[in-house]
Design a protein around this motif. Sequence first.
Motif, PDB file in Angstrom:
ATOM      1  N   PRO A  10       0.835  -1.208   0.000  1.00  0.00           N
ATOM      2  CA  PRO A  10       0.000   0.000   0.000  1.00  0.00           C
ATOM      3  C   PRO A  10       0.872   1.261   0.000  1.00  0.00           C
ATOM      4  CG  PRO A  10      -0.376  -1.343   1.987  1.00  0.00           C
ATOM      5  CD  PRO A  10       0.735  -1.981   1.230  1.00  0.00           C
ATOM      6  N   PRO A  11       0.353   2.368  -0.562  1.00  0.00           N
ATOM      7  CA  PRO A  11       1.151   3.596  -0.671  1.00  0.00           C
ATOM      8  C   PRO A  11       1.692   4.073   0.675  1.00  0.00           C
ATOM      9  CG  PRO A  11      -0.950   3.827  -1.834  1.00  0.00           C
ATOM     10  CD  PRO A  11      -0.975   2.491  -1.170  1.00  0.00           C
ATOM     11  N   TYR A  12       0.917   3.897   1.756  1.00  0.00           N
ATOM     12  CA  TYR A  12       1.412   4.397   3.052  1.00  0.00           C
ATOM     13  C   TYR A  12       2.642   3.629   3.516  1.00  0.00           C
ATOM     14  CZ  TYR A  12      -1.585   0.591   4.836  1.00  0.00           C
ATOM     15  OH  TYR A  12      -2.171  -0.624   5.051  1.00  0.00           O
ATOM     16  N   LEU A  13       2.754   2.347   3.131  1.00  0.00           N
ATOM     17  CA  LEU A  13       3.969   1.603   3.512  1.00  0.00           C
ATOM     18  C   LEU A  13       5.148   2.005   2.634  1.00  0.00           C
ATOM     19  CD1 LEU A  13       2.850  -2.046   4.411  1.00  0.00           C
ATOM     20  CD2 LEU A  13       3.438  -0.162   5.938  1.00  0.00           C
ATOM     21  N   GLU A  14       4.835   2.413   1.401  1.00  0.00           N
ATOM     22  CA  GLU A  14       5.933   2.892   0.534  1.00  0.00           C
ATOM     23  C   GLU A  14       6.503   4.195   1.082  1.00  0.00           C
ATOM     24  OE1 GLU A  14       4.584   2.987  -3.519  1.00  0.00           O
ATOM     25  OE2 GLU A  14       4.699   0.807  -3.645  1.00  0.00           O
ATOM     26  N   SER A  15       5.615   5.125   1.488  1.00  0.00           N
ATOM     27  CA  SER A  15       6.165   6.380   2.033  1.00  0.00           C
ATOM     28  C   SER A  15       6.852   6.130   3.373  1.00  0.00           C
ATOM     29  CB  SER A  15       5.116   7.488   2.141  1.00  0.00           C
ATOM     30  OG  SER A  15       3.862   6.987   2.420  1.00  0.00           O
ATOM     31  N   LEU A  16       6.336   5.167   4.137  1.00  0.00           N
ATOM     32  CA  LEU A  16       6.984   4.828   5.416  1.00  0.00           C
ATOM     33  C   LEU A  16       8.407   4.326   5.170  1.00  0.00           C
ATOM     34  CD1 LEU A  16       6.913   4.307   8.493  1.00  0.00           C
ATOM     35  CD2 LEU A  16       5.995   2.039   7.984  1.00  0.00           C
ATOM     36  N   GLU A  17       8.573   3.519   4.142  1.00  0.00           N
ATOM     37  CA  GLU A  17       9.889   2.929   3.885  1.00  0.00           C
ATOM     38  C   GLU A  17      10.943   4.015   3.685  1.00  0.00           C
ATOM     39  OE1 GLU A  17       9.751  -0.162   4.514  1.00  0.00           O
ATOM     40  OE2 GLU A  17      11.875  -0.474   4.212  1.00  0.00           O
ATOM     41  N   GLN A  18      10.552   5.087   2.994  1.00  0.00           N
ATOM     42  CA  GLN A  18      11.495   6.172   2.761  1.00  0.00           C
ATOM     43  C   GLN A  18      11.891   6.827   4.084  1.00  0.00           C
ATOM     44  OE1 GLN A  18      12.530   6.503  -0.480  1.00  0.00           O
ATOM     45  NE2 GLN A  18      14.167   7.593   0.597  1.00  0.00           N
ATOM     46  N   VAL A  19      10.906   7.051   4.941  1.00  0.00           N
ATOM     47  CA  VAL A  19      11.193   7.668   6.251  1.00  0.00           C
ATOM     48  C   VAL A  19      12.080   6.736   7.078  1.00  0.00           C
ATOM     49  CG1 VAL A  19      10.170   8.548   8.393  1.00  0.00           C
ATOM     50  CG2 VAL A  19       9.019   8.961   6.210  1.00  0.00           C
ATOM     51  N   LEU A  42       9.398  11.783  13.953  1.00  0.00           N
ATOM     52  CA  LEU A  42       7.993  12.226  13.988  1.00  0.00           C
ATOM     53  C   LEU A  42       7.753  13.347  12.997  1.00  0.00           C
ATOM     54  CD1 LEU A  42       7.648  11.864  17.787  1.00  0.00           C
ATOM     55  CD2 LEU A  42       6.391  10.571  16.086  1.00  0.00           C
ATOM     56  N   ASP A  43       8.716  14.249  12.875  1.00  0.00           N
ATOM     57  CA  ASP A  43       8.581  15.315  11.875  1.00  0.00           C
ATOM     58  C   ASP A  43       8.480  14.711  10.475  1.00  0.00           C
ATOM     59  OD1 ASP A  43       8.698  17.175  13.886  1.00  0.00           O
ATOM     60  OD2 ASP A  43      10.797  17.740  13.538  1.00  0.00           O
ATOM     61  N   ALA A  44       9.344  13.727  10.213  1.00  0.00           N
ATOM     62  CA  ALA A  44       9.340  13.096   8.880  1.00  0.00           C
ATOM     63  C   ALA A  44       8.055  12.293   8.651  1.00  0.00           C
ATOM     64  CB  ALA A  44      10.569  12.195   8.736  1.00  0.00           C
ATOM     65  N   LEU A  45       7.599  11.613   9.676  1.00  0.00           N
ATOM     66  CA  LEU A  45       6.350  10.846   9.548  1.00  0.00           C
ATOM     67  C   LEU A  45       5.171  11.797   9.333  1.00  0.00           C
ATOM     68  CD1 LEU A  45       6.993   8.257  12.416  1.00  0.00           C
ATOM     69  CD2 LEU A  45       6.764   7.701   9.984  1.00  0.00           C
ATOM     70  N   GLY A  46       5.192  12.929  10.034  1.00  0.00           N
ATOM     71  CA  GLY A  46       4.133  13.932   9.848  1.00  0.00           C
ATOM     72  C   GLY A  46       4.143  14.473   8.430  1.00  0.00           C
ATOM     73  N   ALA A  47       5.334  14.798   7.924  1.00  0.00           N
ATOM     74  CA  ALA A  47       5.446  15.355   6.568  1.00  0.00           C
ATOM     75  C   ALA A  47       5.019  14.327   5.517  1.00  0.00           C
ATOM     76  CB  ALA A  47       6.884  15.804   6.314  1.00  0.00           C
ATOM     77  N   ALA A  48       5.202  13.048   5.815  1.00  0.00           N
ATOM     78  CA  ALA A  48       4.823  12.000   4.859  1.00  0.00           C
ATOM     79  C   ALA A  48       3.351  11.605   4.989  1.00  0.00           C
ATOM     80  CB  ALA A  48       5.701  10.768   5.086  1.00  0.00           C
ATOM     81  N   LEU A 103     -12.872  19.872  15.359  1.00  0.00           N
ATOM     82  CA  LEU A 103     -12.411  19.841  13.965  1.00  0.00           C
ATOM     83  C   LEU A 103     -10.983  20.371  13.809  1.00  0.00           C
ATOM     84  CD1 LEU A 103     -13.352  19.211  11.066  1.00  0.00           C
ATOM     85  CD2 LEU A 103     -14.141  21.595  10.912  1.00  0.00           C
ATOM     86  N   ASP A 104     -10.648  21.445  14.538  1.00  0.00           N
ATOM     87  CA  ASP A 104      -9.311  22.023  14.327  1.00  0.00           C
ATOM     88  C   ASP A 104      -8.199  21.052  14.747  1.00  0.00           C
ATOM     89  OD1 ASP A 104     -10.135  22.356  16.974  1.00  0.00           O
ATOM     90  OD2 ASP A 104      -8.871  24.117  17.304  1.00  0.00           O
ATOM     91  N   ILE A 105      -8.418  20.312  15.812  1.00  0.00           N
ATOM     92  CA  ILE A 105      -7.384  19.350  16.247  1.00  0.00           C
ATOM     93  C   ILE A 105      -7.351  18.154  15.294  1.00  0.00           C
ATOM     94  CG2 ILE A 105      -6.521  17.922  18.159  1.00  0.00           C
ATOM     95  CD1 ILE A 105      -6.510  20.863  18.858  1.00  0.00           C
ATOM     96  N   ARG A 106      -8.522  17.716  14.844  1.00  0.00           N
ATOM     97  CA  ARG A 106      -8.550  16.605  13.872  1.00  0.00           C
ATOM     98  C   ARG A 106      -7.791  16.998  12.605  1.00  0.00           C
ATOM     99  NH1 ARG A 106     -14.333  15.262  12.432  1.00  0.00           N
ATOM    100  NH2 ARG A 106     -13.308  13.567  11.302  1.00  0.00           N
ATOM    101  N   THR A 107      -7.989  18.252  12.173  1.00  0.00           N
ATOM    102  CA  THR A 107      -7.311  18.731  10.961  1.00  0.00           C
ATOM    103  C   THR A 107      -5.800  18.814  11.190  1.00  0.00           C
ATOM    104  OG1 THR A 107      -9.285  20.014  10.500  1.00  0.00           O
ATOM    105  CG2 THR A 107      -7.333  20.578   9.226  1.00  0.00           C
ATOM    106  N   ALA A 108      -5.407  19.261  12.364  1.00  0.00           N
ATOM    107  CA  ALA A 108      -3.973  19.373  12.681  1.00  0.00           C
ATOM    108  C   ALA A 108      -3.324  17.987  12.737  1.00  0.00           C
ATOM    109  CB  ALA A 108      -3.785  20.111  14.005  1.00  0.00           C
ATOM    110  N   ILE A 109      -4.028  17.009  13.293  1.00  0.00           N
ATOM    111  CA  ILE A 109      -3.486  15.635  13.327  1.00  0.00           C
ATOM    112  C   ILE A 109      -3.331  15.111  11.907  1.00  0.00           C
ATOM    113  CG2 ILE A 109      -4.014  13.238  13.956  1.00  0.00           C
ATOM    114  CD1 ILE A 109      -5.274  14.331  16.548  1.00  0.00           C
ATOM    115  N   ALA A 110      -4.353  15.320  11.097  1.00  0.00           N
ATOM    116  CA  ALA A 110      -4.315  14.842   9.705  1.00  0.00           C
ATOM    117  C   ALA A 110      -3.131  15.444   8.958  1.00  0.00           C
ATOM    118  CB  ALA A 110      -5.620  15.190   9.003  1.00  0.00           C
ATOM    119  N   ALA A 111      -2.828  16.718   9.264  1.00  0.00           N
ATOM    120  CA  ALA A 111      -1.739  17.418   8.572  1.00  0.00           C
ATOM    121  C   ALA A 111      -0.372  17.090   9.163  1.00  0.00           C
ATOM    122  CB  ALA A 111      -1.989  18.924   8.632  1.00  0.00           C
ATOM    123  N   GLY A 112      -0.339  16.276  10.212  1.00  0.00           N
ATOM    124  CA  GLY A 112       0.943  15.905  10.814  1.00  0.00           C
ATOM    125  C   GLY A 112       1.505  16.978  11.715  1.00  0.00           C
ATOM    126  N   ARG A 113       0.635  17.918  12.155  1.00  0.00           N
ATOM    127  CA  ARG A 113       1.103  19.035  12.986  1.00  0.00           C
ATOM    128  C   ARG A 113       0.765  18.854  14.454  1.00  0.00           C
ATOM    129  NH1 ARG A 113      -2.071  22.802  12.099  1.00  0.00           N
ATOM    130  NH2 ARG A 113      -3.200  22.323  10.196  1.00  0.00           N
TER     131      ARG A 113
END
Length: 380
Positions: A10-19, A42-48, A103-113
């Motif tokens: 799955p795409p999420y495991l491909e991006s994980l592999e890079q991190v 965590l910064d890299a995982l958030g950005a991915a 909603l604002d915290i859910r959005t921040a989590i989704a964005a990796g922030r």
Amino acid sequence: MTETATTQTPPYLESLEQVIVDVVAPAAVEIDQTGAFPRAALDALGAAGLLGLISATEVGGQGQAHRAAALVVERLAQECASTAMVVCMHYAGATVIEAHGPLDIRTAIAAGRHLTTLAFSEAGSRSHFWAPVSTATASNSHIQLDAHKSWATSAGQVDSYVWSSRPIAAEGASTIWLVPGNAAGLRIPAPFNGLGLRGNHSSPVTAAGVDVPTTAMLGPDGGGFDVMMGVVLPYFQLMNAAASLGAMEAATVKAAAHVAGATFQHLGQALADLPTIRAYIARMRIKTDMVRALLLDTISALESGRADTMLRVLEVKAAAGETATEVTDLAMRVCGGAAFRKEVGVERHFRDARAATVMAPTTDVLYDFIGKAVCGMPLF
Ligand SMILES: Cc1cc2nc3c(=O)[nH]c(=O)nc-3n(C[C@H](O)[C@H](O)[C@H](O)COP(=O)(O)OP(=O)(O)OC[C@H]3O[C@@H](n4cnc5c(N)ncnc54)[C@H](O)[C@@H]3O)c2cc1C
């Protein structure tokens, strides 16, 4: 990469592999040695997009669920169990915020922030996380939280805690709150210095008169038990089992490589030429693969709503946690003094694997629950 339930990665495991290649794997030994928090990972995982893995697509997340969370945690745990546990507890908190949070915290989590965690365990009720003794008191349309939390992964590092207390007024065992990580009155009385998972910063956290708005309540007053058992437990059990699986997978692979390469010059033989050693390696492989099969079966049970889902969910963490201690112990044995002197890298997995047994619900509590379920008795 370890074979997964799907034939295509799955795409999420491909991006994980890079991190993992760029950040997680290179830092793992140093994190274990120094106990540093894996902030770069965590910064890299958030950005991915991986901190928003289980956030809904409507808020910008990847819309994944239990299977993805377990596979990501397992792969991380093969390299760095501290990072894996931080991510495990982030997803465990994020699923509650997804279900009941703003909603604002859910959005921040989704964005990796936004990094979160669970603060359930307390000094008063120890591993019986479903029975907090800490309090939430209403005053002037605000809530005051007072607590001695005994363990919170990522303590002092998170943007929020998903926090339990006794209810304000309702019947029920508990109420859940969203507490900002920087709330006045929160204190971390002792740094984390653990046997394993050394970068996961699982320190005690105290709250003295922490003030939160009534809107910080996640779910109804007195509804904490249902949130813990219905929302958190399936995620936590699967991810914790996945972390154990990652540790034993890594230990098995490293041990097999070591015994294939380490030689008795005077005999012209490798360690792997000894049938005893090969049999131990075989036991490690079998036990690891059995746990993988149980984990994937539990995920399938959950996804298809099978009648035995709750039994599997209870079983999987106990089975994986206990098996990981056995497999990593065998890795220490077959790799000999080289493992004891940390030359093979299996000793880190041996220490990391010990946590699952005592992370609540602990193995012995799970044995009690499973025994009751099998004997047709109520769990509580
Ligand atoms: C690395 C790590 C990270 C953690 N992260 C978090 C976190 O993020 N959030 C959080 O809330 N908590 C966290 N915890 C806490 C964890 O979930 C447990 O609450 C904690 O490990 C329990 O430790 P204790 O000393 O209080 O155990 P105790 O409750 O004192 O247990 C001691 C022993 O008694 C056994 N026991 C207790 N009750 C029963 C029973 N009814 N039947 C049979 N045996 C029983 C236990 O299995 C254990 O073997 C973490 C723990 C660890 C080790």
